[in-house]
Enzyme design. Sequence first.
Site, mmCIF file in Angstrom:
data_model
loop_
_atom_site.group_PDB
_atom_site.id
_atom_site.type_symbol
_atom_site.label_atom_id
_atom_site.label_comp_id
_atom_site.label_asym_id
_atom_site.label_seq_id
_atom_site.Cartn_x
_atom_site.Cartn_y
_atom_site.Cartn_z
ATOM 1 N N GLU A 1 -9.353 5.333 2.013
ATOM 2 C CA GLU A 1 -9.245 4.912 0.392
ATOM 3 C C GLU A 1 -10.358 4.582 -0.250
ATOM 4 O O GLU A 1 -11.318 3.943 0.602
ATOM 5 C CB GLU A 1 -8.081 4.043 0.247
ATOM 6 C CG GLU A 1 -7.932 3.712 -1.118
ATOM 7 C CD GLU A 1 -6.502 2.869 -1.383
ATOM 8 O OE1 GLU A 1 -5.795 2.453 -0.255
ATOM 9 O OE2 GLU A 1 -6.031 2.499 -2.678
ATOM 10 N N ASN B 1 -3.289 2.988 -3.601
ATOM 11 C CA ASN B 1 -3.085 2.556 -4.941
ATOM 12 C C ASN B 1 -4.456 2.931 -5.628
ATOM 13 O O ASN B 1 -4.036 2.977 -6.897
ATOM 14 C CB ASN B 1 -3.134 0.936 -4.814
ATOM 15 C CG ASN B 1 -1.899 0.304 -3.835
ATOM 16 O OD1 ASN B 1 -0.909 1.117 -3.909
ATOM 17 N ND2 ASN B 1 -2.114 -0.822 -3.619
ATOM 18 N N TYR C 1 3.661 -1.540 7.093
ATOM 19 C CA TYR C 1 2.701 -2.407 7.775
ATOM 20 C C TYR C 1 3.454 -3.292 8.562
ATOM 21 O O TYR C 1 4.609 -3.924 8.054
ATOM 22 C CB TYR C 1 1.781 -2.863 6.710
ATOM 23 C CG TYR C 1 0.866 -1.736 6.257
ATOM 24 C CD1 TYR C 1 -0.155 -1.405 6.857
ATOM 25 C CD2 TYR C 1 1.179 -1.260 4.861
ATOM 26 C CE1 TYR C 1 -1.041 -0.237 6.062
ATOM 27 C CE2 TYR C 1 0.325 -0.407 4.265
ATOM 28 C CZ TYR C 1 -0.695 0.251 4.853
ATOM 29 O OH TYR C 1 -1.684 1.265 4.256
ATOM 30 N N GLU D 1 1.161 6.079 5.823
ATOM 31 C CA GLU D 1 0.516 4.854 5.802
ATOM 32 C C GLU D 1 1.284 4.226 7.070
ATOM 33 O O GLU D 1 2.291 3.524 6.830
ATOM 34 C CB GLU D 1 0.364 4.106 4.694
ATOM 35 C CG GLU D 1 -0.582 4.681 3.719
ATOM 36 C CD GLU D 1 -0.701 3.622 2.278
ATOM 37 O OE1 GLU D 1 -0.742 2.657 2.493
ATOM 38 O OE2 GLU D 1 -1.015 4.430 1.388
ATOM 39 N N ASN E 1 1.223 8.018 -5.124
ATOM 40 C CA ASN E 1 1.387 6.887 -4.255
ATOM 41 C C ASN E 1 2.456 5.693 -4.467
ATOM 42 O O ASN E 1 2.123 5.146 -5.627
ATOM 43 C CB ASN E 1 -0.263 6.478 -3.929
ATOM 44 C CG ASN E 1 -0.211 5.393 -2.956
ATOM 45 O OD1 ASN E 1 0.044 5.525 -1.702
ATOM 46 N ND2 ASN E 1 -0.216 4.010 -3.319
ATOM 47 N N GLU E 2 3.137 5.586 -3.747
ATOM 48 C CA GLU E 2 3.869 4.223 -3.672
ATOM 49 C C GLU E 2 4.509 4.090 -5.220
ATOM 50 O O GLU E 2 4.262 2.835 -5.752
ATOM 51 C CB GLU E 2 3.225 3.060 -3.356
ATOM 52 C CG GLU E 2 2.969 3.105 -1.766
ATOM 53 C CD GLU E 2 2.415 1.914 -1.129
ATOM 54 O OE1 GLU E 2 1.993 1.035 -1.959
ATOM 55 O OE2 GLU E 2 2.409 1.658 -0.019
ATOM 56 N N GLN F 1 -5.830 2.107 7.828
ATOM 57 C CA GLN F 1 -6.728 3.234 7.355
ATOM 58 C C GLN F 1 -7.712 3.667 8.609
ATOM 59 O O GLN F 1 -7.467 3.151 9.519
ATOM 60 C CB GLN F 1 -7.714 2.737 6.118
ATOM 61 C CG GLN F 1 -6.653 2.560 4.999
ATOM 62 C CD GLN F 1 -7.317 2.624 3.470
ATOM 63 O OE1 GLN F 1 -8.289 2.624 3.412
ATOM 64 N NE2 GLN F 1 -6.612 1.921 2.445
HETATM 65 O O1 AHR Z 1 -3.712 0.808 2.886
HETATM 66 C C1 AHR Z 1 -3.860 -0.216 1.563
HETATM 67 C C2 AHR Z 1 -2.651 -0.299 0.534
HETATM 68 O O2 AHR Z 1 -1.478 -0.347 0.985
HETATM 69 C C3 AHR Z 1 -2.704 1.341 -0.142
HETATM 70 O O3 AHR Z 1 -3.404 1.381 -1.000
HETATM 71 C C4 AHR Z 1 -1.210 1.360 -0.621
HETATM 72 O O4 AHR Z 1 -0.723 2.407 -0.774
HETATM 73 C C5 AHR Z 1 -0.572 0.414 0.229
HETATM 74 O O5 AHR Z 1 0.185 -0.396 -0.417
#
Ligand code: AHR
Length: 505
Positions: free
Chosen positions: A26, A71, A243, A291, A171-172, A351
């Site tokens: 990103e 984001n 995450y 992700e 995205n999200e 990432q």
């Molecule tokens: O990977 C970091 C961020 O985590 C990304 O921009 C977003 O999609 C997620 O919340």
Amino acid sequence: MKVRCTVHRDFRVSRIDDRLYSAFIEHMGRAIYSGIFEPGHPAADAHGFRQDVLAFVRDLNIPAIRYPGGNFVSAYDWKDGIGPVHERPIRLDLAWRSTETNRIGTNEFAAWADLAGIEMMLAVNLGTGSLQDAREFLEYVNYPGGTAWSDLRRSHGVERPYGVKMWCLGNEMDGSWQIGHRKARDYGRIADETSKALKTLDPGIETIVCGSSNDEMETYPDWEHTVLEECYENVDYISLHKYFGNRSRDTLNFFGKIEQTGRYIQAIAGTIDHVKARKRAKNDVYICFDEWNVWYHKRAEEKEKIRKWDWPEAPALLEEDYNFEDALFVGGLLNEFIRRSDRVKIACIAQLVNVIAPIRAERGGPAWRQTIYWPYQMASLYGRGEAMAVHVDGPTYDCRVAEDVSYLDVAVTHDPAAAMLTVFVLNRHLSEAADLDMDLAGFTPGEIALHRVMEGHELRATNSATAPDRIAPVKGHDAAIDEGRLRARLNPLSYNVIRINLSQE
Ligand code: AHR
């Protein structure tokens, strides 16, 4: 402890889509600027791409890479990143409160991905962006020529279209933090219309609609249901993000999050099936886990940091230092993706460089590999082919997030082309070794071709710029083929990859 496992040649889960081992990069922090691109760095080529970073990337054999966010994409105008570099506007990036120079845009990133041997997977902006922006972007990238946008690309020195196949529809979009966040129904509508328009322009593409930002969102899993009701027939994948962290320092519970992720995948698979049945749809929608990673070591303080800072350019952000425990976790999580490769076709580690990443590139300094680089690499290199069903019979434990969790986390892949069986095993027991006895029914195993193991480190130990190779896989010793069975002694808190040559394939 003794653990018996069975695999049978006739019982396979699915063919594994190679894109299960994809990545994400990103425009944020130092992922692009001073990550993959640092003109003037001793390891940079004439274009400013760091060759030391590229070498580590190439060794991962990554099939596809999602770009440019995240984001970031929800307020990004792709047109800012094309054409002569000195004419590109400097913008404020609202997602990370940073300054974006647009020195790198689609064509520069494509050149980097080409050098790395990775296919691009592009995201369109459905936050501040429109369907029109998305279709113009696709026309610029994929249309051969003879139209305004494709000829503009050609005038930028890119004669041949890129043929990008995978397109993320925003995205999200369920997240209140997302610029242009929408309600599920509204997002489902715009995603449907955008996907239809993009596929009219290029019927060869696949689209990925946004699922929830994680399974703890208040709107999960209704979000997926509503969104898919609007666009099921016109999309190919729904995204999952997650995450992981171990703030409470409860290792077994942390490892139990692998099982929890299996439930997350199962819930979305069920939602897909439900919508498909209601619509009497003919097409299948699969999961794109675009992700995933461990992210918690510095997460809380970083939020505060971003709120206070004054639009810095390429600031150090989300630069997690991954420890040995994280590496074990990543190995187990990749096992789960292999086991669920019937529904999860694409997955992206989030990432790739500097920002929550397996590769760290010091500004002006060396690049080095984090602990999590290694399980990701081994799964990517060896976890291709077919995922096999595995029956595991051994001791289990209960924790806060899951019950009846097997201490041994096992995934097996069969690569008929290479005549190879690969066994991935995480022993998550804190103190006991496992005596593994695996029945390889229907296979004719030859000898052990490779045994790599990560073991014997303090759970909190990390690699660093000065000790870059402290934690890395080493040769394993205690595995053998005995009367057609795999027998191995696996140390506590170890991640093992055992490859077995097969004869009479
Ligand atoms: O990977 C970091 C961020 O985590 C990304 O921009 C977003 O999609 C997620 O919340």
